[in-house]
Each structure stands twice: as C-alpha cells, then as structure tokens.
Design an enzyme around this catalytic site. Structure first.
Site, PDB file in Angstrom:
ATOM      1  N   LYS A 294       6.412  -4.843  -4.898  1.00  0.00           N
ATOM      2  CA  LYS A 294       7.229  -3.947  -5.736  1.00  0.00           C
ATOM      3  C   LYS A 294       8.614  -3.719  -5.125  1.00  0.00           C
ATOM      4  O   LYS A 294       9.628  -3.839  -5.801  1.00  0.00           O
ATOM      5  CB  LYS A 294       6.532  -2.583  -5.918  1.00  0.00           C
ATOM      6  CG  LYS A 294       5.132  -2.664  -6.496  1.00  0.00           C
ATOM      7  CD  LYS A 294       4.504  -1.284  -6.661  1.00  0.00           C
ATOM      8  CE  LYS A 294       4.303  -0.517  -5.368  1.00  0.00           C
ATOM      9  NZ  LYS A 294       3.358  -1.157  -4.415  1.00  0.00           N
TER      10      LYS A 294
ATOM     11  N   ARG B 158      -5.386   2.667   1.766  1.00  0.00           N
ATOM     12  CA  ARG B 158      -4.409   2.742   0.679  1.00  0.00           C
ATOM     13  C   ARG B 158      -4.861   1.908  -0.522  1.00  0.00           C
ATOM     14  O   ARG B 158      -4.599   2.271  -1.670  1.00  0.00           O
ATOM     15  CB  ARG B 158      -3.031   2.292   1.178  1.00  0.00           C
ATOM     16  CG  ARG B 158      -2.364   3.366   2.047  1.00  0.00           C
ATOM     17  CD  ARG B 158      -1.360   2.797   3.023  1.00  0.00           C
ATOM     18  NE  ARG B 158      -0.244   2.143   2.385  1.00  0.00           N
ATOM     19  CZ  ARG B 158       0.437   1.133   2.932  1.00  0.00           C
ATOM     20  NH1 ARG B 158       0.105   0.665   4.131  1.00  0.00           N
ATOM     21  NH2 ARG B 158       1.435   0.602   2.276  1.00  0.00           N
TER      22      ARG B 158
ATOM     23  N   ARG C   3       5.970  -0.357   9.637  1.00  0.00           N
ATOM     24  CA  ARG C   3       5.564   1.002   9.258  1.00  0.00           C
ATOM     25  C   ARG C   3       4.250   1.389   9.939  1.00  0.00           C
ATOM     26  O   ARG C   3       3.347   0.564  10.056  1.00  0.00           O
ATOM     27  CB  ARG C   3       5.405   1.081   7.743  1.00  0.00           C
ATOM     28  CG  ARG C   3       6.715   1.410   7.047  1.00  0.00           C
ATOM     29  CD  ARG C   3       6.659   1.229   5.561  1.00  0.00           C
ATOM     30  NE  ARG C   3       5.489   1.816   4.930  1.00  0.00           N
ATOM     31  CZ  ARG C   3       5.230   1.748   3.638  1.00  0.00           C
ATOM     32  NH1 ARG C   3       6.061   1.125   2.833  1.00  0.00           N
ATOM     33  NH2 ARG C   3       4.146   2.294   3.144  1.00  0.00           N
TER      34      ARG C   3
ATOM     35  N   ARG D  59       4.349  -7.147   7.446  1.00  0.00           N
ATOM     36  CA  ARG D  59       5.592  -6.635   6.840  1.00  0.00           C
ATOM     37  C   ARG D  59       6.529  -6.005   7.867  1.00  0.00           C
ATOM     38  O   ARG D  59       6.101  -5.280   8.750  1.00  0.00           O
ATOM     39  CB  ARG D  59       5.233  -5.586   5.779  1.00  0.00           C
ATOM     40  CG  ARG D  59       6.433  -4.809   5.252  1.00  0.00           C
ATOM     41  CD  ARG D  59       6.173  -4.199   3.901  1.00  0.00           C
ATOM     42  NE  ARG D  59       5.320  -3.022   3.952  1.00  0.00           N
ATOM     43  CZ  ARG D  59       4.993  -2.306   2.876  1.00  0.00           C
ATOM     44  NH1 ARG D  59       5.440  -2.664   1.679  1.00  0.00           N
ATOM     45  NH2 ARG D  59       4.205  -1.265   2.991  1.00  0.00           N
TER      46      ARG D  59
ATOM     47  N   ARG E  70       1.855   7.229  -9.664  1.00  0.00           N
ATOM     48  CA  ARG E  70       0.666   6.682  -9.016  1.00  0.00           C
ATOM     49  C   ARG E  70      -0.605   7.388  -9.464  1.00  0.00           C
ATOM     50  O   ARG E  70      -1.687   7.038  -8.988  1.00  0.00           O
ATOM     51  CB  ARG E  70       0.790   6.854  -7.502  1.00  0.00           C
ATOM     52  CG  ARG E  70       1.278   5.626  -6.734  1.00  0.00           C
ATOM     53  CD  ARG E  70       1.397   6.046  -5.272  1.00  0.00           C
ATOM     54  NE  ARG E  70       1.300   4.969  -4.334  1.00  0.00           N
ATOM     55  CZ  ARG E  70       2.343   4.319  -3.801  1.00  0.00           C
ATOM     56  NH1 ARG E  70       3.559   4.606  -4.186  1.00  0.00           N
ATOM     57  NH2 ARG E  70       2.149   3.388  -2.902  1.00  0.00           N
TER      58      ARG E  70
END
Ligand code: ADP
Ligand code: ADP
Ligand code: ZN
Length: 214
Positions: A13, A171, A160, A127, A88
């Site tokens: 996203k 998550r 992160r 990431r 969400r």
C-alpha cells in the site's frame, strides 16, 4: 478523487500510494505514518499509539478517526486523497463515509491488493523505511541503490520495531479479523476492485493506474 488502498500489512500500500499520489496529484494520507510522526514529535497521541503499535494491535477507533478527520480537513486533501491504512475497521469506514459526506464528497474507488501470507511475512521482515520521506525499500525485492540510504532523498533507512516475524503475524491476524470485513463492505457499495498484489511493483502500479484512469 478519493481512493483507498485496502490490503494486509506488507501488501504494498505504502509503496504504491507514494507513487500514485505524485502521479495523480493527490494527497497521500497514511494513518500509520501519522501515528509515527506524532511519536517522533513526542505528542500524547504518539505515545498512546505506540502502546498499541508495539503489540501489533489497532489503535482505538475514536482516536484514529479524529486524527484522520483532522488530516482530511487540510487544504491539500480538498481535491482528493489516496488513503493508505485507513479505514481498518467497519466503524472507521462508516465514520469516513460520514466525514466525506459532510464535505459533499465520497469514496470513488477501493483497490483491494491481494498477497499471500507467506509473501507478506517475507516482505515485512525485509522492509526498510526512509526516516525522512517514508519511502519503502526491501532488502531483496527493492534494494536501495546505496546501502542504508533512500534513493529518493538520501535519508537514513531503518527497520520498524513492529516488522519482526512475531509482530507481523499478530498484525496479519488483526487484519483478517478486523479489516478483511471491509472487502464486503465496499463490495456492497460497488466501489471495490481487486488487484493482484503478487506481481512486480511496476506491474501492480500499472494495474492500479489502469483502474483509476478508466
Ligand atoms: P502497515 O503498512 O505495515 O500495514 P501501518 O503503518 O499502516 O502498517 O500501521 C502500523 C500500526 O499503526 C498498526 O499495526 C496499528 O497499530 C496502527 N494503525 C495504523 N493505521 C491504523 C488504523 N486505521 N486504525 C488503527 N490502528 C492503526
Ligand atoms: P504496506 O504499506 O502495505 O504495509 P509496503 O508498501 O511498505 O507495504 O511494502 C512492504 C514491503 O514489500 C516493502 O519492503 C516493499 O519494498 C516491498 N514490496 C512492495 N510491493 C512489492 C511487490 N509488488 N513485490 C515485492 N516486494 C514489494
Ligand atoms: Zn527518503
């Protein structure tokens, strides 16, 4: 034009919203980035959000909705926005519908980016994010040209704290329980389009653009 990118953590996203916003001249509204900005500035909202983000669970609707509504009221959002990571929950989706209605606007398209769980975990655990402009890189799929530095602005890249395999799995559970119901919600509203997110970044982008420029 108001467009929402719907997808699990790691679906791409942020990567796509970053480019789409620039190409289509729309604001990029990313709820996770807004929370992290607050945290960086040491606000009360930032500290509150951190206690949820660290566990991989959602920040309460009331707080999240108020923050995003404030963002959508800013001048750069008046011609449209790419929503990334919001809504969400069904409650957030209803609040967004109401807020846009008050501005005499509506959601034009919801692009649902589909990626398998195995690939999501692979993406999240590799990431790297730019501290300065939030651009997303991946150690093997999208490596930066210079190690540790952002291609776009030269900013420092970091991983992160919630991108560990353990928190990523949490998550994904939260996504399946609380966010996936939005697929039906927007399907019934007639604005949903499915996108195959498991293609190269450029191919996903061209699918998204072909829907939005139709
Ligand atoms: P990702 O891009 O990996 O999906 P985000 O940056 O969007 O992650 O979100 C990181 C965290 O911020 C979430 O796990 C959650 O704790 C919080 N968050 C972001 N957006 C929302 C939202 N719309 N509602 C509640 N919590 C949110
Ligand atoms: P989200 O905002 O949905 O959580 P990101 O855009 O941050 O996801 O992407 C998650 C990770 O996957 C990043 O490391 C990014 O570089 C990488 N990525 C994004 N899109 C793709 C893709 N189509 N193929 C392979 N890797 C991708
Ligand atoms: Zn950068």
């Amino acid at each position: 034009m108001y467009v929402m990118l719907l997808g699990a953590p790691g679906a791409g996203k942020g990567t796509q919203a970053h480019v789409l916003a620039e190409k289509l001249d729309l604001a990029h509204v990313a709820s996770g980035d807004l929370f992290r900005d607050n945290l960086k500035q040491g606000t009360e909202l930032g500290l509150l959000a951190k206690s949820y983000m660290d566990r991989g669970v959602l920040v309460p609707d009331e707080v999240t909705i108020a923050m995003v509504k404030e963002r959508l009221a800013k001048p750069d959002c008046q011609q449209g926005a790419i929503l990334d990571g919001f809504p969400r929950t069904i409650e957030q989706a209803r609040a967004l519908d109401d807020a846009l209605k008050e501005m005499d606007k509506k959601i034009d398209k919801v692009l649902s980016i589909d990626v398998s769980e195995q690939e999501l975990i692979r993406r999240l655990s590799g990431r790297w994010i730019c501290r300065n402009c939030q651009a997303s890189f991946h150690e093997s799929s999208r490596p930066p040209k210079k190690a540790g530095a952002c291609d776009e602005c030269g900013g420092e890249l970091y991983q992160r704290a919630d991108d560990t395999v353990e928190t990523a799995r949490k998550r994904l559970d939260v996504y399946n329980e609380q966010t996936a119901p939005l697929i039906d919600y927007y399907g019934q509203a007639g604005v949903l389009v499915d996108i195959n997110g498991e293609q190269d970044i450029e191919l996903v982008l061209s699918d998204l653009l072909s829907v939005l420029q139709r």
